[in-house]
Design a protein around this motif. Structure first.
Motif, mmCIF file in Angstrom:
data_model
loop_
_atom_site.group_PDB
_atom_site.id
_atom_site.type_symbol
_atom_site.label_atom_id
_atom_site.label_comp_id
_atom_site.label_asym_id
_atom_site.label_seq_id
_atom_site.Cartn_x
_atom_site.Cartn_y
_atom_site.Cartn_z
ATOM 1 N N ILE A 109 6.895 -0.717 0.053
ATOM 2 C CA ILE A 109 6.070 -1.890 0.352
ATOM 3 C C ILE A 109 5.693 -1.817 1.822
ATOM 4 C CG2 ILE A 109 5.996 -4.405 0.503
ATOM 5 C CD1 ILE A 109 7.999 -4.541 -1.740
ATOM 6 N N GLU A 110 4.416 -2.050 2.109
ATOM 7 C CA GLU A 110 3.929 -2.056 3.485
ATOM 8 C C GLU A 110 3.155 -3.343 3.732
ATOM 9 O OE1 GLU A 110 1.810 1.568 4.746
ATOM 10 O OE2 GLU A 110 2.350 2.316 2.761
ATOM 11 N N ARG A 111 3.213 -3.806 5.008
ATOM 12 C CA ARG A 111 2.442 -4.986 5.411
ATOM 13 C C ARG A 111 1.977 -4.802 6.848
ATOM 14 N NH1 ARG A 111 5.636 -10.240 4.839
ATOM 15 N NH2 ARG A 111 3.591 -11.142 4.530
ATOM 16 N N ASP A 112 0.670 -4.663 7.045
ATOM 17 C CA ASP A 112 0.176 -4.616 8.414
ATOM 18 C C ASP A 112 0.115 -6.056 8.944
ATOM 19 O OD1 ASP A 112 -2.391 -5.835 7.840
ATOM 20 O OD2 ASP A 112 -3.217 -3.885 7.303
ATOM 21 N N PRO A 113 -0.141 -6.246 10.224
ATOM 22 C CA PRO A 113 -0.127 -7.606 10.773
ATOM 23 C C PRO A 113 -1.093 -8.570 10.075
ATOM 24 C CG PRO A 113 -0.064 -6.021 12.555
ATOM 25 C CD PRO A 113 -0.276 -5.236 11.286
ATOM 26 N N PHE A 114 -2.281 -8.104 9.707
ATOM 27 C CA PHE A 114 -3.220 -8.986 9.019
ATOM 28 C C PHE A 114 -2.759 -9.300 7.600
ATOM 29 C CE2 PHE A 114 -6.045 -7.453 12.399
ATOM 30 C CZ PHE A 114 -6.452 -8.689 12.903
ATOM 31 N N GLU A 115 -2.158 -8.325 6.924
ATOM 32 C CA GLU A 115 -1.597 -8.604 5.592
ATOM 33 C C GLU A 115 -0.504 -9.659 5.711
ATOM 34 O OE1 GLU A 115 -2.081 -4.511 3.034
ATOM 35 O OE2 GLU A 115 -0.721 -4.481 4.738
ATOM 36 N N GLN A 116 0.313 -9.573 6.735
ATOM 37 C CA GLN A 116 1.349 -10.585 6.947
ATOM 38 C C GLN A 116 0.717 -11.951 7.148
ATOM 39 O OE1 GLN A 116 4.453 -9.431 9.768
ATOM 40 N NE2 GLN A 116 3.925 -7.286 9.378
ATOM 41 N N LEU A 117 -0.355 -12.016 7.938
ATOM 42 C CA LEU A 117 -1.056 -13.267 8.192
ATOM 43 C C LEU A 117 -1.587 -13.880 6.892
ATOM 44 C CD1 LEU A 117 -2.137 -15.114 10.513
ATOM 45 C CD2 LEU A 117 -4.234 -13.749 10.421
ATOM 46 N N PHE A 118 -2.055 -13.052 5.988
ATOM 47 C CA PHE A 118 -2.611 -13.526 4.721
ATOM 48 C C PHE A 118 -1.572 -13.598 3.599
ATOM 49 C CE2 PHE A 118 -6.502 -12.537 6.913
ATOM 50 C CZ PHE A 118 -7.394 -13.478 6.430
ATOM 51 N N GLY A 119 -0.311 -13.276 3.884
ATOM 52 C CA GLY A 119 0.735 -13.312 2.869
ATOM 53 C C GLY A 119 0.585 -12.222 1.826
ATOM 54 N N LEU A 120 0.066 -11.068 2.245
ATOM 55 C CA LEU A 120 -0.195 -9.963 1.325
ATOM 56 C C LEU A 120 0.692 -8.771 1.633
ATOM 57 C CD1 LEU A 120 -4.099 -10.058 1.410
ATOM 58 C CD2 LEU A 120 -2.620 -10.926 -0.412
ATOM 59 N N ALA A 121 0.721 -7.832 0.709
ATOM 60 C CA ALA A 121 1.443 -6.574 0.891
ATOM 61 C C ALA A 121 0.777 -5.524 0.019
ATOM 62 C CB ALA A 121 2.907 -6.728 0.498
ATOM 63 N N LYS A 122 1.092 -4.259 0.314
ATOM 64 C CA LYS A 122 0.621 -3.180 -0.551
ATOM 65 C C LYS A 122 1.823 -2.361 -0.996
ATOM 66 C CE LYS A 122 -1.916 -1.005 2.852
ATOM 67 N NZ LYS A 122 -1.509 -1.689 3.989
ATOM 68 N N ILE A 123 1.757 -1.904 -2.218
ATOM 69 C CA ILE A 123 2.817 -1.063 -2.770
ATOM 70 C C ILE A 123 2.284 0.357 -2.867
ATOM 71 C CG2 ILE A 123 4.058 -0.517 -4.894
ATOM 72 C CD1 ILE A 123 4.709 -3.335 -5.259
ATOM 73 N N THR A 124 3.102 1.309 -2.441
ATOM 74 C CA THR A 124 2.775 2.721 -2.584
ATOM 75 C C THR A 124 3.781 3.322 -3.557
ATOM 76 O OG1 THR A 124 1.936 2.812 -0.324
ATOM 77 C CG2 THR A 124 2.479 4.909 -1.371
ATOM 78 N N VAL A 125 3.270 3.887 -4.632
ATOM 79 C CA VAL A 125 4.095 4.526 -5.655
ATOM 80 C C VAL A 125 3.898 6.028 -5.509
ATOM 81 C CG1 VAL A 125 4.546 4.752 -8.125
ATOM 82 C CG2 VAL A 125 3.817 2.540 -7.201
ATOM 83 N N THR A 126 4.920 6.698 -4.992
ATOM 84 C CA THR A 126 4.846 8.138 -4.797
ATOM 85 C C THR A 126 5.326 8.828 -6.058
ATOM 86 O OG1 THR A 126 5.305 7.819 -2.456
ATOM 87 C CG2 THR A 126 5.544 10.044 -3.305
ATOM 88 N N THR A 127 4.532 9.795 -6.488
ATOM 89 C CA THR A 127 4.859 10.532 -7.710
ATOM 90 C C THR A 127 4.901 12.022 -7.409
ATOM 91 O OG1 THR A 127 2.576 10.882 -8.384
ATOM 92 C CG2 THR A 127 3.591 8.798 -9.060
ATOM 93 N N ALA A 128 5.167 12.777 -8.433
ATOM 94 C CA ALA A 128 5.175 14.232 -8.303
ATOM 95 C C ALA A 128 3.768 14.806 -8.475
ATOM 96 C CB ALA A 128 6.116 14.815 -9.349
ATOM 97 N N SER A 129 2.757 13.959 -8.405
ATOM 98 C CA SER A 129 1.377 14.389 -8.616
ATOM 99 C C SER A 129 0.767 15.000 -7.364
ATOM 100 C CB SER A 129 0.533 13.184 -9.045
ATOM 101 O OG SER A 129 -0.839 13.502 -8.998
ATOM 102 N N ALA A 130 -0.031 16.012 -7.558
ATOM 103 C CA ALA A 130 -0.765 16.625 -6.444
ATOM 104 C C ALA A 130 -1.881 15.699 -5.956
ATOM 105 C CB ALA A 130 -1.346 17.960 -6.877
ATOM 106 N N ALA A 131 -2.263 14.727 -6.765
ATOM 107 C CA ALA A 131 -3.322 13.779 -6.387
ATOM 108 C C ALA A 131 -2.839 12.764 -5.358
ATOM 109 C CB ALA A 131 -3.852 13.058 -7.618
ATOM 110 N N GLY A 132 -1.554 12.751 -5.088
ATOM 111 C CA GLY A 132 -1.021 11.832 -4.083
ATOM 112 C C GLY A 132 -0.529 10.536 -4.703
ATOM 113 N N PRO A 133 -0.054 9.631 -3.842
ATOM 114 C CA PRO A 133 0.535 8.393 -4.336
ATOM 115 C C PRO A 133 -0.501 7.409 -4.862
ATOM 116 C CG PRO A 133 0.468 8.383 -1.948
ATOM 117 C CD PRO A 133 0.009 9.740 -2.392
ATOM 118 N N LEU A 134 -0.043 6.487 -5.692
ATOM 119 C CA LEU A 134 -0.868 5.372 -6.140
ATOM 120 C C LEU A 134 -0.615 4.220 -5.185
ATOM 121 C CD1 LEU A 134 -0.208 7.000 -8.886
ATOM 122 C CD2 LEU A 134 -0.957 4.911 -9.970
#
Length: 169
Positions: free
Chosen positions: A115-140
């Protein structure tokens, strides 16, 4: 029947859930900051220069037209596109606005959930989730989630991945 013809692997499909409506404000504010900086620098150069190139005046006028248009269209469009869903089998994401991306990751392929929250996301009460997989396409990434929903989702994904057998590779 062979194992290959009865495969019930998750299929790419539109995810069910929208991100938080607060993401509209977040996307608007973060884009507005960039437009203000761009227009401010252009204005400063045009106003303070005795012999400003005419293309700078043209780009300033274009920025003053395109900036507000972008701020009205982009956040609404992104809100309509951005979706996510987690099932017992997979994580589904859809994101973008001009360039749209649909992704799916089987639960058994998940390696980490962050879970990540930049300062503006914190201000808006938001967050982003990064799901790392074994995929070469990178995380979701699922951006624009309400912070409490992101915490619950990370917890749910952690429990689900622990219950699924596999080595995530």
């Amino acid at each position: 029947m062979s194992e290959h013809t009865t495969n019930t692997a998750p299929r790419l499909r539109p995810p069910a859930h929208r991100v938080s409506r607060r993401a509209i404000g977040y996307w608007t504010v973060t884009a507005a900051i960039l437009w203000i900086i761009l227009i401010g620098v252009q204005t400063l150069i045009v106003v303070t220069s005795d012999d400003a190139p005419s293309f700078l005046t043209v780009t300033l006028v274009l920025s003053c037209v395109l900036g507000p248009l972008h701020l009205v269209v982009m956040p609404q469009w992104r809100y309509r596109v951005h979706r996510w869903e987690v099932t017992g089998e997979a994580v589904y994401t859809q994101s973008g606005w001009l360039k749209q991306e649909w992704r799916i990751a089987p639960i058994s392929r998940i390696q980490t959930v962050d879970i990540e929250r930049d300062p503006f996301e914190q201000l808006f009460g938001l967050a982003k989730i990064t799901v790392t997989t074994a995929s070469a396409a990178g995380p979701l990434r699922i951006a624009g989630l309400a912070h409490d929903r992101a915490l619950a989702l990370a917890d749910e994904l952690t429990k689900t991945t622990q219950a699924v057998r596999g080595d995530a590779t």
